[in-house]
Design a protein around this motif. Structure first.
Motif, short mmCIF file in Angstrom:
data_model
loop_
_atom_site.label_atom_id
_atom_site.label_comp_id
_atom_site.label_asym_id
_atom_site.label_seq_id
_atom_site.Cartn_x
_atom_site.Cartn_y
_atom_site.Cartn_z
N ASN A 121 -1.06 7.13 10.82
CA ASN A 121 -0.33 7.34 12.07
C ASN A 121 0.89 8.22 11.87
OD1 ASN A 121 -1.57 5.62 14.35
ND2 ASN A 121 -1.61 4.25 12.59
N HIS A 122 1.59 8.04 10.73
CA HIS A 122 2.79 8.86 10.56
C HIS A 122 2.43 10.29 10.17
CE1 HIS A 122 2.23 7.23 6.46
NE2 HIS A 122 2.80 8.33 6.05
N TYR A 123 1.26 10.53 9.55
CA TYR A 123 0.82 11.90 9.32
C TYR A 123 0.56 12.60 10.66
CZ TYR A 123 0.08 10.79 4.37
OH TYR A 123 0.25 10.43 3.05
N LEU A 273 8.48 -5.03 1.45
CA LEU A 273 7.78 -6.31 1.34
C LEU A 273 6.32 -6.24 1.77
CD1 LEU A 273 8.38 -9.23 0.50
CD2 LEU A 273 8.85 -9.73 2.91
N LEU A 274 6.06 -5.71 2.96
CA LEU A 274 4.73 -5.87 3.55
C LEU A 274 3.73 -4.81 3.12
CD1 LEU A 274 5.67 -6.99 7.18
CD2 LEU A 274 4.84 -8.39 5.30
N PHE A 275 4.10 -3.56 3.22
CA PHE A 275 3.13 -2.48 3.04
C PHE A 275 3.65 -1.50 1.99
CE2 PHE A 275 3.02 -3.71 7.60
CZ PHE A 275 1.83 -4.42 7.55
N ASP A 276 2.77 -1.17 1.04
CA ASP A 276 3.15 -0.26 -0.03
C ASP A 276 2.47 1.10 0.08
OD1 ASP A 276 0.62 -1.10 -0.52
OD2 ASP A 276 0.94 -1.71 -2.59
N ASN A 277 1.85 1.39 1.22
CA ASN A 277 1.10 2.64 1.36
C ASN A 277 1.53 3.44 2.58
OD1 ASN A 277 0.13 0.85 3.24
ND2 ASN A 277 -2.03 1.35 2.94
N ILE A 278 2.80 3.31 2.96
CA ILE A 278 3.25 4.03 4.16
C ILE A 278 4.20 5.17 3.82
CG2 ILE A 278 2.87 2.18 5.81
CD1 ILE A 278 5.68 1.24 5.43
N GLY A 279 4.36 5.45 2.54
CA GLY A 279 5.06 6.66 2.11
C GLY A 279 6.46 6.78 2.67
#
Length: 779
Positions: A121-123, A273-279
């Motif tokens: 989504n952020h891309y 904490l929650l997500f490690d793949n959002i760059g």
């Protein structure tokens, strides 16, 4: 009405906030470019080369309508990343701002569209933001362009002002994203079960960022707290309320500072904490929030830095806010003052005196309306399509469904049928294969189910495939017992004579070891080699307990579900040891002696105790027949085997429990017979693309459809005929049991793919589904 809207959109506001957003966005895109250019194993191998090189990535799912787009050669792809970095810097400093924004738009969108599995989504937001900045006068303030115009041309009449529609459209775009992110969370799974938040909090690596700073005791307590159901519900409901409420909070001046603080807390929690793949998205989200502040906020900050003063808070709002939202609510006590010139400049326009600019106003108003209409309607399309969008994925693209579901793909079986290659018209058990037309591996891969394997129904001599080892030649005493009624010693002597007659030399036969002995040896190896490493002590104890529990399996004390979990743990340990330079050689030697399919759950292969006294299988170690392939796996010489037995080699494989690493070492196309004796060509996507692509594709039906049609086109170009392709796939949605995703009886190569309506070959989600063995799909 039209005139009022036009005047409102074209009222002049300070361009400082737009300039700050331009600088922030340029900096974020520069960081993205650096990530693409960072070296991996060697300076000449950068991330962009690895991520978009077809030789490394294999097949990459395209976006609909952009199938023609292809990656450039590695050097040119690296040049694209450098171009993105240069344009990002130029955009940040405001030098040739529109051209720089156009460069960012073209380079980033090109990379974005090359691989649909990179859809984020952020891309997507970055492409939208770059496109908007191309059309906006972002260089009116705080830019090299303005400094050059003032210095060289003396142009000062334009002033540092921009039309309000620029700020309004950026605000609206961000609010649409957050609002639809909240709408996506209004689901049964999110509200009733706090999923997939609970899945994210239960990850073993969730506390990895804190390990250098916290003690083991604190980490254990914190881990237990995060795994509590109440914690998952807290994060789920606060995330939902944040997405739905952040728009009004940022638009109202009284709550604006409070909203900015919540934005900072929310994205920091997501990132840490929650997500490690959002760059870089959390940083981008926090920085772009500044567009909601007063348009002159950078000037206010500059004045405050020169003369710092603390505004006196409104005590009623401060105390009330703290009671409503502990601690954080105190920021309701401060209210930003409006821009002093916002009202007086509402009808003054230094940039629109020209006739051309006035004529463009209707086009700009129409563009703003059309942009907002598209951004509002496109995310709603999945509501017009029957079914659960988290399950079917129909209409989920560009809908801002951020972290709304957790999809765990299960087995994916793609079977191609070509009547000219494999004749299925005959009723006989023998396969009729046109070997002259077959270009692949000259072997037939036979599917078996490890847990229900009936060894007495298998041949006396067979070839089995096992991950991390490869192929092995097995003498099966249970199959030999079905041939004659002699005792174990006589059968083994007869087997040796038979092998010598076929291959001209006596075989070297080694007995297989059971899973209990294998596990005990692994634990003993770790204990002797790592006796000083206390961190391995729990693992060694776990392996020893597992070895002891295997002995109780026959008594029923070790349940099937527990055994499956233990086997999964053991497979992970063995995979790690096989990848370790210190333990690789020993582990592979031990695996080569392990009973066939034992790691997949098979019981020991033996005939009845009265006939064989519990005798298990034997492996034949014949260097004339066994060789190593490029991956280091052991393979049986097809030509020697066929010349001796008079038929092509048959390899027995448990495809259901094979795992990604095992699939990767198998051919891309295999002549295949399933457990129901139905022949076909098994398509192996693991050999055609990286594991990340397979994992994402296997959980999205439209990507599976794209890959199936890609395979069908390739087959048609090779053999001038279009095959039939059937898919049997499974997925678990938000901790539900595995369910079948695609109808296995549908020829997916001939089935159409509808983008705006439901595809009937996607099976519905069964809310009351029950798990099969160990949560695995039904056979």
């Amino acid at each position: 009405m039209w005139n009022r809207v036009t005047r409102w959109l074209f009222q002049e506001v300070d361009g400082a906030s737009l300039a700050a957003l331009r600088a922030f966005f340029g900096a974020i895109m520069f960081f993205e470019a650096l990530d693409l250019l960072r070296p991996l194993t060697a300076p000449e191998t950068s991330a962009i080369v690895r991520q978009f090189d077809p030789a490394v990535m294999g097949w990459m799912p395209p976006y609909f309508g952009f199938e023609w787009l292809r990656p450039l050669p590695p050097n040119l792809m690296r040049l694209v990343a450098w171009g993105l970095a240069l344009c990002s810097v130029l955009l940040a400093v405001g030098f040739f701002s529109r051209l720089a924004a156009l460069g960012v738009l073209l380079s980033w969108t090109y990379l974005f569209l090359l691989d649909a599995t990179r859809q984020n989504n952020h891309y997507y937001l970055m492409s939208l933001m770059a496109g908007l900045l191309v059309l906006m006068p972002t260089a009116r303030c705080g830019s090299v362009d303005r400094w050059l115009r003032h210095r060289w041309r003396g142009q000062t009449n334009s002033g540092p002002y921009v039309p309000f529609w620029t700020v309004f459209l950026l605000r609206a775009q961000l609010l649409i994203m957050y609002f639809y992110g909240g709408v996506a969370k209004l689901s049964v799974d999110w509200l009733r079960d706090a999923e997939p938040v609970g899945i994210a909090l239960a990850r073993p690596e969730v506390l990895a960022p804190f390990r250098p700073y916290l003690s083991a005791q604190v980490l254990t307590s914190l881990g237990q707290l995060l795994r509590e159901p109440a914690t998952a519900y807290f994060f789920a409901y606060t995330g939902l309320l944040f997405d739905l409420a952040i728009g009004p909070l940022l638009l109202i001046r009284r709550t604006r500072i409070f909203g900015v603080v919540l934005m900072l807390i929310f994205h920091t929690t997501n990132h840490v904490l929650l997500f490690d793949n959002i760059g870089w998205f959390p940083l981008m989200a926090v920085l772009t929030t500044t567009i909601f502040l007063e348009p002159d906020w950078p000037r206010r900050v500059a004045r405050w830095l020169r003369q710092p003063t603390l505004q006196r808070p409104d005590l009623e709002w401060l105390v009330g806010g703290m009671l409503l939202v502990p601690v954080v609510g105190m920021f309701l006590g401060w209210k930003l003052a409006p821009t002093a010139t916002s009202g007086s400049r509402a009808t003054v326009d230094h940039t629109a005196h020209s006739r051309i600019a006035r004529r463009l106003r209707p086009l700009v108003v129409g563009f703003v309306g059309l942009w907002l209409l598209v951004q509002i309607v496109v995310p709603l399309r999945h509501f017009a399509i029957p079914g659960n969008v988290n399950w079917t994925s129909e209409g989920d693209r560009f809908a801002w469904r951020m972290k709304a579901a957790s999809r765990r793909p299960g087995p994916l079986k793609i079977v191609l049928r070509d009547a000219r290659l494999i004749d299925t018209s005959a009723r006989s058990q023998a396969l009729t294969i046109d070997w002259a037309a077959w270009e692949g591996d000259r072997a037939v891969y036979q599917e078996v189910d490890s847990e229900t394997l009936a060894w007495d129904r298998l041949p006396e001599w067979l070839v089995v495939y096992q991950p991390l080892v490869g192929e092995r030649i097995v003498w099966n005493p249970a199959g030999a017992a079905a041939v004659d009624g002699t005792d174990a010693i006589q059968r083994r002597q007869r087997a040796q004579q038979q092998w010598e007659r076929l291959f001209g030399a006596a075989p070297r036969m080694a007995p297989a070891i059971g899973l209990g002995e294998f596990t005990a040896r692994i634990a003993d190896r770790l204990r002797r080699r790592n006796h000083r490493q206390a961190a391995l002590a729990p693992l060694i104890q776990q392996l020893q307990r597992f070895a002891a529990e295997l002995a109780r399996a026959s008594t029923g004390e070790n349940t099937s579900s527990r055994r499956a979990a233990q086997l999964a743990m053991l497979r992970r340990v063995v995979s790690e040891l096989a990848a370790s330079p210190e333990h690789r050689s020993y582990t592979q030697r031990l695996l080569a002696q392990l009973e066939p399919f034992a790691l997949q759950g098979a019981r020991r292969a033996a005939t009845s105790s009265s006939e064989t006294s519990g005798e298990g299988t034997y492996f034949v170690q014949d260097i004339r027949l066994l060789r190593r392939d490029r991956s280091g796996d052991q393979r049986v010489d097809r030509q020697r085997w066929e010349s001796a037995h008079g038929r092509p080699c048959t390899v027995y494989v448990d495809f259901l429990r094979l795992g990604g690493s095992g699939w990767q070492r198998l051919p891309r196309e295999m002549l295949f017979v399933d457990s129901r004796h139905r022949p076909g060509v098994l398509i192996n996507p693991h050999a055609a693309m990286i594991q990340r692509t397979v994992r994402i594709m296997a959980a999205r039906p439209y990507m599976i459809h794209q890959y199936v049609n890609h395979v069908a086109r390739q087959w048609q170009s090779r053999f001038a005929r279009r095959p039939r392709i059937y898919v049997d796939s499974f997925m678990a949605l938000n901790r539900r049991p595995m369910q079948r995703l695609i109808a296995p009886g549908v020829d997916l190569a001939a089935a159409p793919l509808w983008l705006l309506r439901h595809n009937p070959w996607i099976l519905p989600l069964r809310q009351t589904a029950t798990a099969d063995r160990h949560g695995e799909p039904p056979r």
